[in-house]
Design an enzyme around this catalytic site. Structure first.
Site, PDB file in Angstrom:
ATOM      1  N   HIS A 142      30.900-104.869  62.073  1.00 45.17           N
ATOM      2  CA  HIS A 142      30.086-103.690  62.412  1.00 45.17           C
ATOM      3  C   HIS A 142      29.237-103.145  61.265  1.00 45.17           C
ATOM      4  O   HIS A 142      28.530-102.164  61.453  1.00 45.17           O
ATOM      5  CB  HIS A 142      30.974-102.592  63.006  1.00 45.17           C
ATOM      6  CG  HIS A 142      31.975-102.011  62.041  1.00 45.17           C
ATOM      7  ND1 HIS A 142      32.508-100.754  62.203  1.00 45.17           N
ATOM      8  CD2 HIS A 142      32.545-102.517  60.907  1.00 45.17           C
ATOM      9  CE1 HIS A 142      33.364-100.511  61.218  1.00 45.17           C
ATOM     10  NE2 HIS A 142      33.407-101.568  60.441  1.00 45.17           N
ATOM     11  N   HIS A 143      29.291-103.778  60.078  1.00 42.87           N
ATOM     12  CA  HIS A 143      28.407-103.340  58.985  1.00 42.87           C
ATOM     13  C   HIS A 143      27.124-104.167  58.923  1.00 42.87           C
ATOM     14  O   HIS A 143      26.241-103.862  58.121  1.00 42.87           O
ATOM     15  CB  HIS A 143      29.119-103.453  57.624  1.00 42.87           C
ATOM     16  CG  HIS A 143      30.331-102.581  57.518  1.00 42.87           C
ATOM     17  ND1 HIS A 143      30.304-101.232  57.783  1.00 42.87           N
ATOM     18  CD2 HIS A 143      31.620-102.871  57.193  1.00 42.87           C
ATOM     19  CE1 HIS A 143      31.519-100.724  57.619  1.00 42.87           C
ATOM     20  NE2 HIS A 143      32.336-101.702  57.264  1.00 42.87           N
ATOM     21  N   CYS A 144      27.018-105.199  59.745  1.00 46.20           N
ATOM     22  CA  CYS A 144      25.845-106.068  59.700  1.00 46.20           C
ATOM     23  C   CYS A 144      24.828-105.636  60.752  1.00 46.20           C
ATOM     24  O   CYS A 144      25.174-105.412  61.913  1.00 46.20           O
ATOM     25  CB  CYS A 144      26.254-107.524  59.947  1.00 46.20           C
ATOM     26  SG  CYS A 144      24.883-108.668  59.670  1.00 46.20           S
TER      27      CYS A 144
END
Length: 356
Positions: A142-144
């Protein structure tokens, strides 16, 4: 016209909508141990589920690797080209020695597992719509976002799963992301910043990575937690806000980012949730989805301790024991009698959340 992809081929009906591949696990000369992430946790989850006789190898859906063409549905060509530089991958995965490896090795040993997990999430999107629920034992990067990786996340699998559904599955035009990893999910938030089809709820420790103020503007329901938040407060907030989010907008699909880095003692999460609290949290989310007959896709995301694999397996077993997931449910939808009973029971049960 969408490109031809192998990720949307029909899975055998005898299989559970649980997606996994042995290729998920990252093992390379011990380098994976330089990140606090347990890079073999996905295989351990599957082994625990096999030991409990819930699944067998031929009863789970084999994940396929996402191709460049699949990834380009969201990612820029420029970003994918950057991953051909080992030092870029070292920065994203937070494993500095990766910078000194030939890129063909990095592709095979680090990025291929992440591409296979990404393929698994995309496959799980279609399976969830077809069968009411699906769990990718990996994924949750979910950080990309489309043009930037970070925090061990090299591919935007959540964005990809939703975009594939919007492009390819009739009747799916609204999605809700429920992100309960300890960290803010800034990748999908940046990707869906101005997309009103996607409702984002994010519950995270306010003091830790990534602290992305710009991305926070995309969150429709934001719950910022203090250091050391414990079960009672956490579960009450999750219950209140999951119900609130789904009452505010009834989506066609829920993507549930079920990070276990909320566990007490996690070196990066900074929260203090017990194993039982994590199991209860997943139950709350699945009950809310099943009660409204909304398909749900779960990904496992962050979780940085050796014991998290056992907790993920225990949670899946609990969902099964409660009738929230099973093979009948997966093939016949929410009209399953077990589910109907669960819906009646949970109407009473959800009003007073407590840890048994």
């Amino acid at each position: 016209m969408p490109h031809r992809t192998e990720l949307y081929e029909d899975a055998p009906s005898a299989c559970w909508p649980i997606i996994y591949s042995p290729d998920y696990n990252i093992t390379f000369m011990g380098l994976e141990k330089l990140h606090p992430f347990d890079a073999g946790k996905w295989g351990k989850v599957i082994n625990f589920l096999k030991e409990e006789k819930l699944i067998a190898d031929d009863l789970i859906v084999q994940a396929r690797e996402a191709t460049d063409e699949d990834l380009l549905v969201v990612h820029t060509r420029r970003y994918l080209n950057k991953l051909k530089w080992s030092f870029v991958v070292a920065t994203i995965t937070e494993i500095p020695p990766v910078a000194f490896l030939p890129n063909f090795v990095v592709q095979r040993k680090v990025l291929k597992p992440l591409r296979t997990q990404t393929g698994g999430t995309i496959m799980a999107g279609k399976l969830a719509v077809d069968r009411g629920w699906a769990i990718n034992v990996g994924g949750g990067f979910h950080h990309c976002s489309s043009d930037k990786g970070g925090g061990f996340c090299a591919y935007a699998d959540i964005t990809l799963a939703i975009k594939f559904l919007f492009e390819r599955v009739q009747g799916v035009s609204k999605a809700t992301i429920i992100d309960l990893d300890a960290h803010q999910g800034n990748g999908h938030e940046r990707d869906f910043m101005d997309d009103h089809r996607v409702y984002i709820m994010d519950v995270y420790n306010r003091y830790i990575y990534p602290g992305d103020g710009f991305a926070k503007r995309a969150i429709k329901r934001r719950v910022e937690l203090e250091w050391g938040t414990e079960d009672t407060e956490y579960l009450q907030k999750v219950h209140t806000h999951v119900e609130g989010a789904l009452n505010e907008l009834k989506p066609d699909i829920i993507v549930y980012n079920a990070g276990t880095d909320i566990l007490d003692g996690d070196p990066l999460g900074g929260l203090a949730i017990s194993p039982q609290g994590i199991v209860k949290r997943d139950e709350v989310v699945f009950k809310a989805a099943r009660r409204r007959r909304i398909p749900i896709l779960m990904v496992t995301s962050g979780g940085y301790q050796k014991r998290t694999a056992r907790i993920i397996a225990d949670s899946i077993l609990n969902l099964h024991n409660l009738g929230l997931i099973d093979k009948e449910l997966a093939t016949s939808g929410a009209e399953n009698p077990k589910v109907e009973q669960m819906i009646r029971d949970s109407a009473k049960d959800l009003t007073h959340l407590s840890l048994q």
